[in-house]
Write a protein that holds these residues in place. Sequence first.
Motif, PDB file in Angstrom:
ATOM      1  N   LYS A  24       0.805  -1.245   0.033  1.00  0.00           N
ATOM      2  CA  LYS A  24      -0.039   0.063  -0.199  1.00  0.00           C
ATOM      3  C   LYS A  24       0.836   1.340   0.039  1.00  0.00           C
ATOM      4  CE  LYS A  24      -1.795  -1.078   3.931  1.00  0.00           C
ATOM      5  NZ  LYS A  24      -1.226  -2.452   4.093  1.00  0.00           N
ATOM      6  N   SER A  25       1.758   1.306   0.849  1.00  0.00           N
ATOM      7  CA  SER A  25       2.592   2.761   1.135  1.00  0.00           C
ATOM      8  C   SER A  25       3.487   2.930  -0.275  1.00  0.00           C
ATOM      9  CB  SER A  25       3.329   2.630   2.424  1.00  0.00           C
ATOM     10  OG  SER A  25       2.616   2.249   3.509  1.00  0.00           O
ATOM     11  N   THR A  26       4.040   1.758  -0.514  1.00  0.00           N
ATOM     12  CA  THR A  26       4.703   1.932  -1.935  1.00  0.00           C
ATOM     13  C   THR A  26       4.127   2.406  -2.984  1.00  0.00           C
ATOM     14  OG1 THR A  26       5.918  -0.293  -1.095  1.00  0.00           O
ATOM     15  CG2 THR A  26       6.199   0.688  -3.590  1.00  0.00           C
ATOM     16  N   GLY A 150      11.960  -7.587   5.192  1.00  0.00           N
ATOM     17  CA  GLY A 150      12.532  -5.698   5.187  1.00  0.00           C
ATOM     18  C   GLY A 150      12.151  -5.148   6.618  1.00  0.00           C
ATOM     19  N   ARG A 151      12.036  -5.925   7.694  1.00  0.00           N
ATOM     20  CA  ARG A 151      11.395  -5.232   8.898  1.00  0.00           C
ATOM     21  C   ARG A 151      12.033  -5.740  10.264  1.00  0.00           C
ATOM     22  NH1 ARG A 151       5.738  -4.834  10.373  1.00  0.00           N
ATOM     23  NH2 ARG A 151       4.848  -3.515   8.723  1.00  0.00           N
ATOM     24  N   ASP A 152      12.010  -4.909  11.142  1.00  0.00           N
ATOM     25  CA  ASP A 152      12.289  -5.331  12.524  1.00  0.00           C
ATOM     26  C   ASP A 152      11.143  -6.334  13.119  1.00  0.00           C
ATOM     27  OD1 ASP A 152      14.128  -3.432  12.342  1.00  0.00           O
ATOM     28  OD2 ASP A 152      13.269  -1.821  13.576  1.00  0.00           O
ATOM     29  N   SER A 199       0.313  -9.213  -6.130  1.00  0.00           N
ATOM     30  CA  SER A 199       1.511  -9.859  -6.344  1.00  0.00           C
ATOM     31  C   SER A 199       2.188  -9.449  -7.733  1.00  0.00           C
ATOM     32  CB  SER A 199       1.162 -11.203  -6.410  1.00  0.00           C
ATOM     33  OG  SER A 199       0.135 -11.613  -7.373  1.00  0.00           O
ATOM     34  N   LEU A 200       1.449  -8.455  -8.576  1.00  0.00           N
ATOM     35  CA  LEU A 200       2.400  -7.907  -9.706  1.00  0.00           C
ATOM     36  C   LEU A 200       3.533  -7.119  -9.560  1.00  0.00           C
ATOM     37  CD1 LEU A 200      -0.870  -6.840 -11.731  1.00  0.00           C
ATOM     38  CD2 LEU A 200       0.642  -8.949 -12.132  1.00  0.00           C
ATOM     39  N   SER A 201       4.189  -6.738 -10.315  1.00  0.00           N
ATOM     40  CA  SER A 201       5.423  -5.658  -9.972  1.00  0.00           C
ATOM     41  C   SER A 201       5.013  -4.561  -9.641  1.00  0.00           C
ATOM     42  CB  SER A 201       6.322  -5.815 -11.306  1.00  0.00           C
ATOM     43  OG  SER A 201       5.689  -4.886 -12.058  1.00  0.00           O
ATOM     44  N   ILE A 202       5.885  -3.825  -8.909  1.00  0.00           N
ATOM     45  CA  ILE A 202       5.411  -2.412  -8.403  1.00  0.00           C
ATOM     46  C   ILE A 202       4.808  -1.675  -9.653  1.00  0.00           C
ATOM     47  CG2 ILE A 202       6.489  -0.150  -7.430  1.00  0.00           C
ATOM     48  CD1 ILE A 202       8.219  -2.001  -5.726  1.00  0.00           C
ATOM     49  N   GLU A 203       5.743  -1.945 -10.918  1.00  0.00           N
ATOM     50  CA  GLU A 203       5.406  -1.029 -11.975  1.00  0.00           C
ATOM     51  C   GLU A 203       4.045  -1.252 -12.433  1.00  0.00           C
ATOM     52  OE1 GLU A 203       8.208  -2.774 -11.370  1.00  0.00           O
ATOM     53  OE2 GLU A 203       9.555  -0.771 -11.023  1.00  0.00           O
ATOM     54  N   GLU A 204       3.769  -2.240 -12.494  1.00  0.00           N
ATOM     55  CA  GLU A 204       2.602  -2.823 -13.368  1.00  0.00           C
ATOM     56  C   GLU A 204       1.406  -2.199 -12.323  1.00  0.00           C
ATOM     57  OE1 GLU A 204       2.722  -7.090 -15.349  1.00  0.00           O
ATOM     58  OE2 GLU A 204       3.785  -7.131 -13.632  1.00  0.00           O
ATOM     59  N   GLN A 205       1.460  -2.433 -11.136  1.00  0.00           N
ATOM     60  CA  GLN A 205       0.322  -2.221 -10.292  1.00  0.00           C
ATOM     61  C   GLN A 205       0.184  -0.651 -10.185  1.00  0.00           C
ATOM     62  OE1 GLN A 205       0.217  -3.645  -5.965  1.00  0.00           O
ATOM     63  NE2 GLN A 205       1.998  -4.966  -6.675  1.00  0.00           N
ATOM     64  N   GLN A 206       1.112   0.026 -10.441  1.00  0.00           N
ATOM     65  CA  GLN A 206       1.246   1.682 -10.341  1.00  0.00           C
ATOM     66  C   GLN A 206       0.395   2.053 -11.753  1.00  0.00           C
ATOM     67  OE1 GLN A 206       1.250   5.288  -9.103  1.00  0.00           O
ATOM     68  NE2 GLN A 206       1.609   3.394  -7.806  1.00  0.00           N
TER      69      GLN A 206
HETATM   70  N1  LIG Z   1       5.049  -5.514  -5.868  1.00  0.00           N
HETATM   71  C1  LIG Z   1       5.849  -5.764  -4.920  1.00  0.00           C
HETATM   72  N2  LIG Z   1       6.981  -6.564  -5.189  1.00  0.00           N
HETATM   73  C2  LIG Z   1       7.780  -7.064  -4.338  1.00  0.00           C
HETATM   74  N3  LIG Z   1       8.165  -6.368  -3.191  1.00  0.00           N
HETATM   75  C3  LIG Z   1       7.154  -5.326  -2.961  1.00  0.00           C
HETATM   76  C4  LIG Z   1       6.115  -4.921  -3.865  1.00  0.00           C
HETATM   77  N4  LIG Z   1       5.584  -3.838  -3.286  1.00  0.00           N
HETATM   78  C5  LIG Z   1       6.003  -3.504  -2.093  1.00  0.00           C
HETATM   79  N5  LIG Z   1       7.190  -4.509  -2.134  1.00  0.00           N
HETATM   80  C6  LIG Z   1       7.994  -4.549  -0.670  1.00  0.00           C
HETATM   81  O1  LIG Z   1       7.267  -5.054   0.401  1.00  0.00           O
HETATM   82  C7  LIG Z   1       7.639  -4.217   1.549  1.00  0.00           C
HETATM   83  C8  LIG Z   1       6.127  -3.759   2.132  1.00  0.00           C
HETATM   84  O2  LIG Z   1       5.736  -2.968   1.206  1.00  0.00           O
HETATM   85  P1  LIG Z   1       5.020  -1.723   1.944  1.00  0.00           P
HETATM   86  O3  LIG Z   1       5.489  -0.939   2.754  1.00  0.00           O
HETATM   87  O4  LIG Z   1       4.556  -0.640   0.659  1.00  0.00           O
HETATM   88  O5  LIG Z   1       3.531  -2.517   2.268  1.00  0.00           O
HETATM   89  P2  LIG Z   1       2.225  -2.130   3.263  1.00  0.00           P
HETATM   90  O6  LIG Z   1       1.136  -2.534   2.488  1.00  0.00           O
HETATM   91  O7  LIG Z   1       2.308  -0.520   3.281  1.00  0.00           O
HETATM   92  O8  LIG Z   1       2.591  -2.393   4.640  1.00  0.00           O
HETATM   93  P3  LIG Z   1       2.203  -2.155   5.915  1.00  0.00           P
HETATM   94  O9  LIG Z   1       0.640  -2.288   6.246  1.00  0.00           O
HETATM   95  O10 LIG Z   1       2.685  -2.970   7.055  1.00  0.00           O
HETATM   96  O11 LIG Z   1       2.551  -0.470   6.187  1.00  0.00           O
HETATM   97  C9  LIG Z   1       8.384  -3.512   1.006  1.00  0.00           C
HETATM   98  O12 LIG Z   1       9.907  -3.659   1.390  1.00  0.00           O
HETATM   99  C10 LIG Z   1       8.300  -3.224  -0.343  1.00  0.00           C
HETATM  100  O13 LIG Z   1       9.473  -2.475  -1.059  1.00  0.00           O
END
Ligand SMILES: Nc1ncnc2c1ncn2[C@@H]1O[C@H](COP(=O)(O)OP(=O)(O)OP(=O)(O)O)[C@@H](O)[C@H]1O
Length: 243
Positions: A24-26, A150-152, A199-206
Amino acid sequence: MSLFVPNRNHGKLIIVEGIDGSGKSTQMLLLSRWLRSQGYAVAFSEWNSSPLVRQTTRRGKKKEMFTPTTFSLIHATDFADRSESYILPLLRAGAIVCADRYAFTAFARDVARGVSRRWVRNLYRFAIRPDLAFYFRVPLDVAIQRILGGRDAIKYYEAGMDLGLSRDVEESFRIFQGRILDEYEAMAEEMGFRVIDASLSIEEQQQQMRQIVNETIGEHLKAGVLRSPEGEVNGAASATAVL
Ligand SMILES: Nc1ncnc2c1ncn2[C@@H]1O[C@H](COP(=O)(O)OP(=O)(O)OP(=O)(O)O)[C@@H](O)[C@H]1O
Ligand SMILES: [Mg+2]
Protein backbone atom coordinates in the motif's frame (compact mmCIF):
# COMPACT_ATOMS: atom_id res chain seq x y z
CA MET A 1 -20.73 2.09 0.26
CA SER A 2 -23.88 3.46 1.81
CA LEU A 3 -22.07 3.88 5.16
CA PHE A 4 -20.14 7.13 5.32
CA VAL A 5 -20.89 10.71 4.34
CA PRO A 6 -20.72 11.57 0.63
CA ASN A 7 -17.83 13.80 -0.35
CA ARG A 8 -19.43 16.97 -1.68
CA ASN A 9 -16.20 18.92 -1.75
CA HIS A 10 -14.03 19.90 -4.69
CA GLY A 11 -11.16 17.91 -3.27
CA LYS A 12 -10.93 14.17 -3.81
CA LEU A 13 -10.20 11.40 -1.35
CA ILE A 14 -8.15 8.40 -2.49
CA ILE A 15 -7.43 5.59 -0.06
CA VAL A 16 -5.46 2.34 -0.04
CA GLU A 17 -6.25 -0.82 1.91
CA GLY A 18 -4.85 -4.32 2.28
CA ILE A 19 -3.07 -6.58 4.75
CA ASP A 20 0.36 -5.71 6.14
CA GLY A 21 3.01 -5.97 3.46
CA SER A 22 0.58 -5.82 0.53
CA GLY A 23 2.44 -2.80 -0.85
CA LYS A 24 0.00 0.00 0.00
CA SER A 25 2.53 2.60 1.11
CA THR A 26 4.81 1.90 -1.85
CA GLN A 27 1.97 2.42 -4.31
CA MET A 28 0.44 5.43 -2.56
CA LEU A 29 3.77 7.20 -2.50
CA LEU A 30 4.19 6.69 -6.25
CA LEU A 31 0.61 7.72 -6.96
CA SER A 32 0.86 10.90 -4.89
CA ARG A 33 4.09 11.85 -6.66
CA TRP A 34 2.46 11.30 -10.03
CA LEU A 35 -0.53 13.46 -9.06
CA ARG A 36 1.74 16.15 -7.70
CA SER A 37 3.79 16.13 -10.90
CA GLN A 38 0.61 17.13 -12.72
CA GLY A 39 0.37 20.21 -10.54
CA TYR A 40 -2.35 19.08 -8.17
CA ALA A 41 -2.28 19.95 -4.49
CA VAL A 42 -1.82 16.60 -2.77
CA ALA A 43 -1.83 15.82 0.94
CA PHE A 44 -1.18 12.56 2.71
CA SER A 45 -2.75 11.05 5.81
CA GLU A 46 -1.55 7.95 7.57
CA TRP A 47 -3.43 5.56 9.85
CA ASN A 48 -2.79 6.03 13.56
CA SER A 49 -0.84 9.27 13.22
CA SER A 50 -2.86 11.79 15.22
CA PRO A 51 -0.91 13.52 18.00
CA LEU A 52 -4.09 13.62 20.09
CA VAL A 53 -3.89 10.01 21.22
CA ARG A 54 -0.23 9.27 20.61
CA GLN A 55 0.83 9.11 24.27
CA THR A 56 -2.11 6.97 25.32
CA THR A 57 -1.61 4.62 22.40
CA ARG A 58 2.08 4.27 23.20
CA ARG A 59 1.42 3.60 26.88
CA GLY A 60 -1.43 1.18 26.22
CA LYS A 61 0.68 -0.78 23.74
CA LYS A 62 3.75 -0.83 25.96
CA LYS A 63 1.83 -2.12 28.95
CA GLU A 64 -0.37 -4.36 26.79
CA MET A 65 -3.45 -2.79 28.32
CA PHE A 66 -5.78 -2.63 25.32
CA THR A 67 -8.81 -4.83 24.93
CA PRO A 68 -10.32 -5.24 21.44
CA THR A 69 -12.93 -2.58 22.32
CA THR A 70 -10.55 0.01 23.76
CA PHE A 71 -8.08 -0.60 20.91
CA SER A 72 -10.88 -0.05 18.43
CA LEU A 73 -12.01 3.14 20.16
CA ILE A 74 -8.54 4.65 20.30
CA HIS A 75 -8.14 4.09 16.55
CA ALA A 76 -11.54 5.64 15.95
CA THR A 77 -10.48 8.69 18.00
CA ASP A 78 -7.29 8.95 15.96
CA PHE A 79 -9.35 8.73 12.79
CA ALA A 80 -11.92 11.31 13.97
CA ASP A 81 -9.18 13.77 14.86
CA ARG A 82 -7.47 13.40 11.50
CA SER A 83 -10.79 13.58 9.67
CA GLU A 84 -11.94 16.78 11.34
CA SER A 85 -8.71 18.69 11.68
CA TYR A 86 -6.95 17.61 8.52
CA ILE A 87 -8.74 15.51 5.89
CA LEU A 88 -12.00 17.46 5.77
CA PRO A 89 -10.48 20.98 5.68
CA LEU A 90 -8.16 19.88 2.88
CA LEU A 91 -11.02 18.39 0.86
CA ARG A 92 -12.97 21.62 1.36
CA ALA A 93 -9.97 23.56 0.12
CA GLY A 94 -9.98 21.39 -3.02
CA ALA A 95 -6.90 19.24 -2.43
CA ILE A 96 -6.44 15.58 -3.24
CA VAL A 97 -6.08 13.67 0.02
CA CYS A 98 -4.29 10.32 -0.18
CA ALA A 99 -4.96 8.14 2.86
CA ASP A 100 -2.75 5.18 3.69
CA ARG A 101 -5.42 2.94 5.31
CA TYR A 102 -8.91 4.17 6.09
CA ALA A 103 -11.95 3.03 8.08
CA PHE A 104 -11.83 -0.35 6.31
CA THR A 105 -8.69 -1.16 8.27
CA ALA A 106 -10.80 -0.95 11.42
CA PHE A 107 -13.56 -2.97 9.78
CA ALA A 108 -11.07 -5.73 9.01
CA ARG A 109 -8.75 -5.63 12.02
CA ASP A 110 -11.22 -4.93 14.78
CA VAL A 111 -13.59 -7.61 13.52
CA ALA A 112 -10.62 -10.02 13.29
CA ARG A 113 -10.16 -9.18 16.99
CA GLY A 114 -13.72 -10.16 17.74
CA VAL A 115 -15.40 -6.73 17.80
CA SER A 116 -18.93 -6.67 16.39
CA ARG A 117 -19.04 -5.93 12.67
CA ARG A 118 -22.11 -3.77 13.04
CA TRP A 119 -20.74 -1.85 16.00
CA VAL A 120 -17.48 -0.89 14.31
CA ARG A 121 -19.21 0.16 11.10
CA ASN A 122 -21.54 2.35 13.07
CA LEU A 123 -18.60 3.89 14.88
CA TYR A 124 -17.12 5.18 11.61
CA ARG A 125 -20.40 6.47 10.17
CA PHE A 126 -19.09 10.04 10.24
CA ALA A 127 -16.24 9.25 7.83
CA ILE A 128 -16.15 10.87 4.40
CA ARG A 129 -16.77 8.34 1.66
CA PRO A 130 -13.63 7.89 -0.45
CA ASP A 131 -13.87 8.80 -4.12
CA LEU A 132 -11.56 5.91 -4.89
CA ALA A 133 -10.70 2.96 -2.65
CA PHE A 134 -7.90 0.66 -3.80
CA TYR A 135 -7.59 -2.79 -2.28
CA PHE A 136 -4.30 -4.64 -2.69
CA ARG A 137 -5.13 -8.29 -2.92
CA VAL A 138 -2.18 -10.52 -2.09
CA PRO A 139 -1.71 -14.10 -0.87
CA LEU A 140 -0.80 -14.27 2.80
CA ASP A 141 2.56 -15.92 2.15
CA VAL A 142 3.70 -13.23 -0.29
CA ALA A 143 2.85 -10.47 2.19
CA ILE A 144 4.53 -12.27 5.08
CA GLN A 145 7.69 -12.82 3.05
CA ARG A 146 7.83 -9.10 2.30
CA ILE A 147 7.28 -8.19 5.93
CA LEU A 148 9.81 -10.62 7.33
CA GLY A 149 12.35 -9.61 4.68
CA GLY A 150 12.38 -5.90 5.33
CA ARG A 151 11.47 -5.15 8.89
CA ASP A 152 12.30 -5.34 12.56
CA ALA A 153 10.54 -7.80 14.84
CA ILE A 154 6.77 -8.00 14.52
CA LYS A 155 5.16 -6.16 17.41
CA TYR A 156 2.74 -7.56 19.98
CA TYR A 157 -0.52 -6.05 18.73
CA GLU A 158 0.55 -6.21 15.08
CA ALA A 159 0.86 -9.98 15.50
CA GLY A 160 -2.48 -10.17 17.30
CA MET A 161 -0.70 -11.61 20.36
CA ASP A 162 -3.43 -10.09 22.55
CA LEU A 163 -5.82 -12.70 21.15
CA GLY A 164 -3.85 -15.69 22.41
CA LEU A 165 -3.84 -17.33 18.98
CA SER A 166 -0.38 -18.80 19.44
CA ARG A 167 2.62 -18.30 21.71
CA ASP A 168 4.80 -17.99 18.65
CA VAL A 169 4.78 -14.42 17.32
CA GLU A 170 5.21 -15.39 13.68
CA GLU A 171 2.50 -18.03 13.88
CA SER A 172 0.15 -15.61 15.65
CA PHE A 173 0.85 -12.97 12.99
CA ARG A 174 0.04 -15.47 10.25
CA ILE A 175 -3.29 -16.48 11.83
CA PHE A 176 -4.24 -12.89 12.59
CA GLN A 177 -3.35 -11.59 9.11
CA GLY A 178 -5.29 -14.51 7.65
CA ARG A 179 -8.40 -13.42 9.53
CA ILE A 180 -7.90 -9.83 8.37
CA LEU A 181 -7.50 -11.02 4.79
CA ASP A 182 -10.81 -12.90 5.06
CA GLU A 183 -12.53 -9.73 6.27
CA TYR A 184 -11.11 -7.66 3.40
CA GLU A 185 -12.22 -10.26 0.89
CA ALA A 186 -15.70 -10.39 2.39
CA MET A 187 -16.20 -6.64 2.08
CA ALA A 188 -14.38 -5.97 -1.22
CA GLU A 189 -17.45 -5.99 -3.40
CA GLU A 190 -19.82 -4.38 -0.91
CA MET A 191 -17.42 -1.46 -0.39
CA GLY A 192 -16.72 -0.97 -4.08
CA PHE A 193 -12.98 -1.55 -3.77
CA ARG A 194 -10.92 -1.27 -6.92
CA VAL A 195 -8.94 -4.47 -6.60
CA ILE A 196 -5.26 -4.50 -7.57
CA ASP A 197 -3.36 -7.76 -7.90
CA ALA A 198 -0.64 -6.94 -5.39
CA SER A 199 1.55 -9.85 -6.41
CA LEU A 200 2.38 -8.03 -9.66
CA SER A 201 5.45 -5.86 -10.01
CA ILE A 202 5.46 -2.40 -8.46
CA GLU A 203 5.44 -0.83 -11.95
CA GLU A 204 2.50 -2.88 -13.26
CA GLN A 205 0.38 -2.08 -10.22
CA GLN A 206 1.19 1.60 -10.44
CA GLN A 207 0.24 1.67 -14.10
CA GLN A 208 -3.14 0.12 -13.29
CA MET A 209 -3.76 2.60 -10.49
CA ARG A 210 -3.01 5.58 -12.70
CA GLN A 211 -5.34 4.26 -15.36
CA ILE A 212 -8.13 3.78 -12.82
CA VAL A 213 -7.59 7.29 -11.45
CA ASN A 214 -7.84 8.74 -14.95
CA GLU A 215 -10.95 6.72 -15.80
CA THR A 216 -12.86 7.36 -12.60
CA ILE A 217 -11.99 10.80 -11.30
CA GLY A 218 -9.74 12.17 -14.04
CA GLU A 219 -12.29 14.68 -15.31
CA HIS A 220 -13.12 15.88 -11.80
CA LEU A 221 -9.46 16.40 -11.09
CA LYS A 222 -8.98 18.51 -14.19
CA ALA A 223 -12.11 20.54 -13.49
CA GLY A 224 -12.19 21.12 -9.79
CA VAL A 225 -9.08 20.24 -7.87
CA LEU A 226 -6.80 22.81 -6.33
CA ARG A 227 -3.50 23.34 -8.02
CA SER A 228 -0.37 24.21 -6.21
CA PRO A 229 2.88 25.46 -7.72
CA GLU A 230 4.84 23.07 -5.53
CA GLY A 231 2.13 20.43 -5.58
CA GLU A 232 2.22 20.35 -1.81
CA VAL A 233 -0.28 21.32 0.81
CA ASN A 234 1.12 22.64 4.02
CA GLY A 235 -0.28 24.58 6.91
CA ALA A 236 -3.18 22.38 7.93
CA ALA A 237 -3.03 20.87 11.38
CA SER A 238 0.17 18.94 11.70
CA ALA A 239 -1.76 15.76 12.42
CA THR A 240 -0.26 14.00 9.47
CA ALA A 241 2.81 14.00 7.35
CA VAL A 242 2.61 15.86 4.07
CA LEU A 243 4.82 14.21 1.51
N1 LIG B 1 5.07 -5.45 -5.95
C1 LIG B 1 6.03 -5.71 -5.06
N2 LIG B 1 6.87 -6.71 -5.26
C2 LIG B 1 7.85 -6.99 -4.37
N3 LIG B 1 8.06 -6.30 -3.23
C3 LIG B 1 7.24 -5.28 -2.96
C4 LIG B 1 6.17 -4.93 -3.87
N4 LIG B 1 5.51 -3.87 -3.34
C5 LIG B 1 6.12 -3.58 -2.18
N5 LIG B 1 7.17 -4.40 -1.95
C6 LIG B 1 8.06 -4.42 -0.78
O1 LIG B 1 7.34 -5.05 0.29
C7 LIG B 1 7.56 -4.39 1.52
C8 LIG B 1 6.23 -3.91 2.07
O2 LIG B 1 5.70 -2.88 1.23
P1 LIG B 1 4.86 -1.67 1.81
O3 LIG B 1 5.57 -1.08 2.99
O4 LIG B 1 4.53 -0.75 0.70
O5 LIG B 1 3.56 -2.46 2.30
P2 LIG B 1 2.36 -1.93 3.19
O6 LIG B 1 1.14 -2.56 2.62
O7 LIG B 1 2.39 -0.45 3.27
O8 LIG B 1 2.69 -2.59 4.61
P3 LIG B 1 2.16 -2.13 6.07
O9 LIG B 1 0.71 -2.44 6.12
O10 LIG B 1 2.94 -2.97 7.00
O11 LIG B 1 2.43 -0.65 6.20
C9 LIG B 1 8.54 -3.26 1.23
O12 LIG B 1 9.84 -3.71 1.54
C10 LIG B 1 8.38 -3.03 -0.27
O13 LIG B 1 9.55 -2.52 -0.86
MG1 LIG C 1 2.51 0.85 4.93
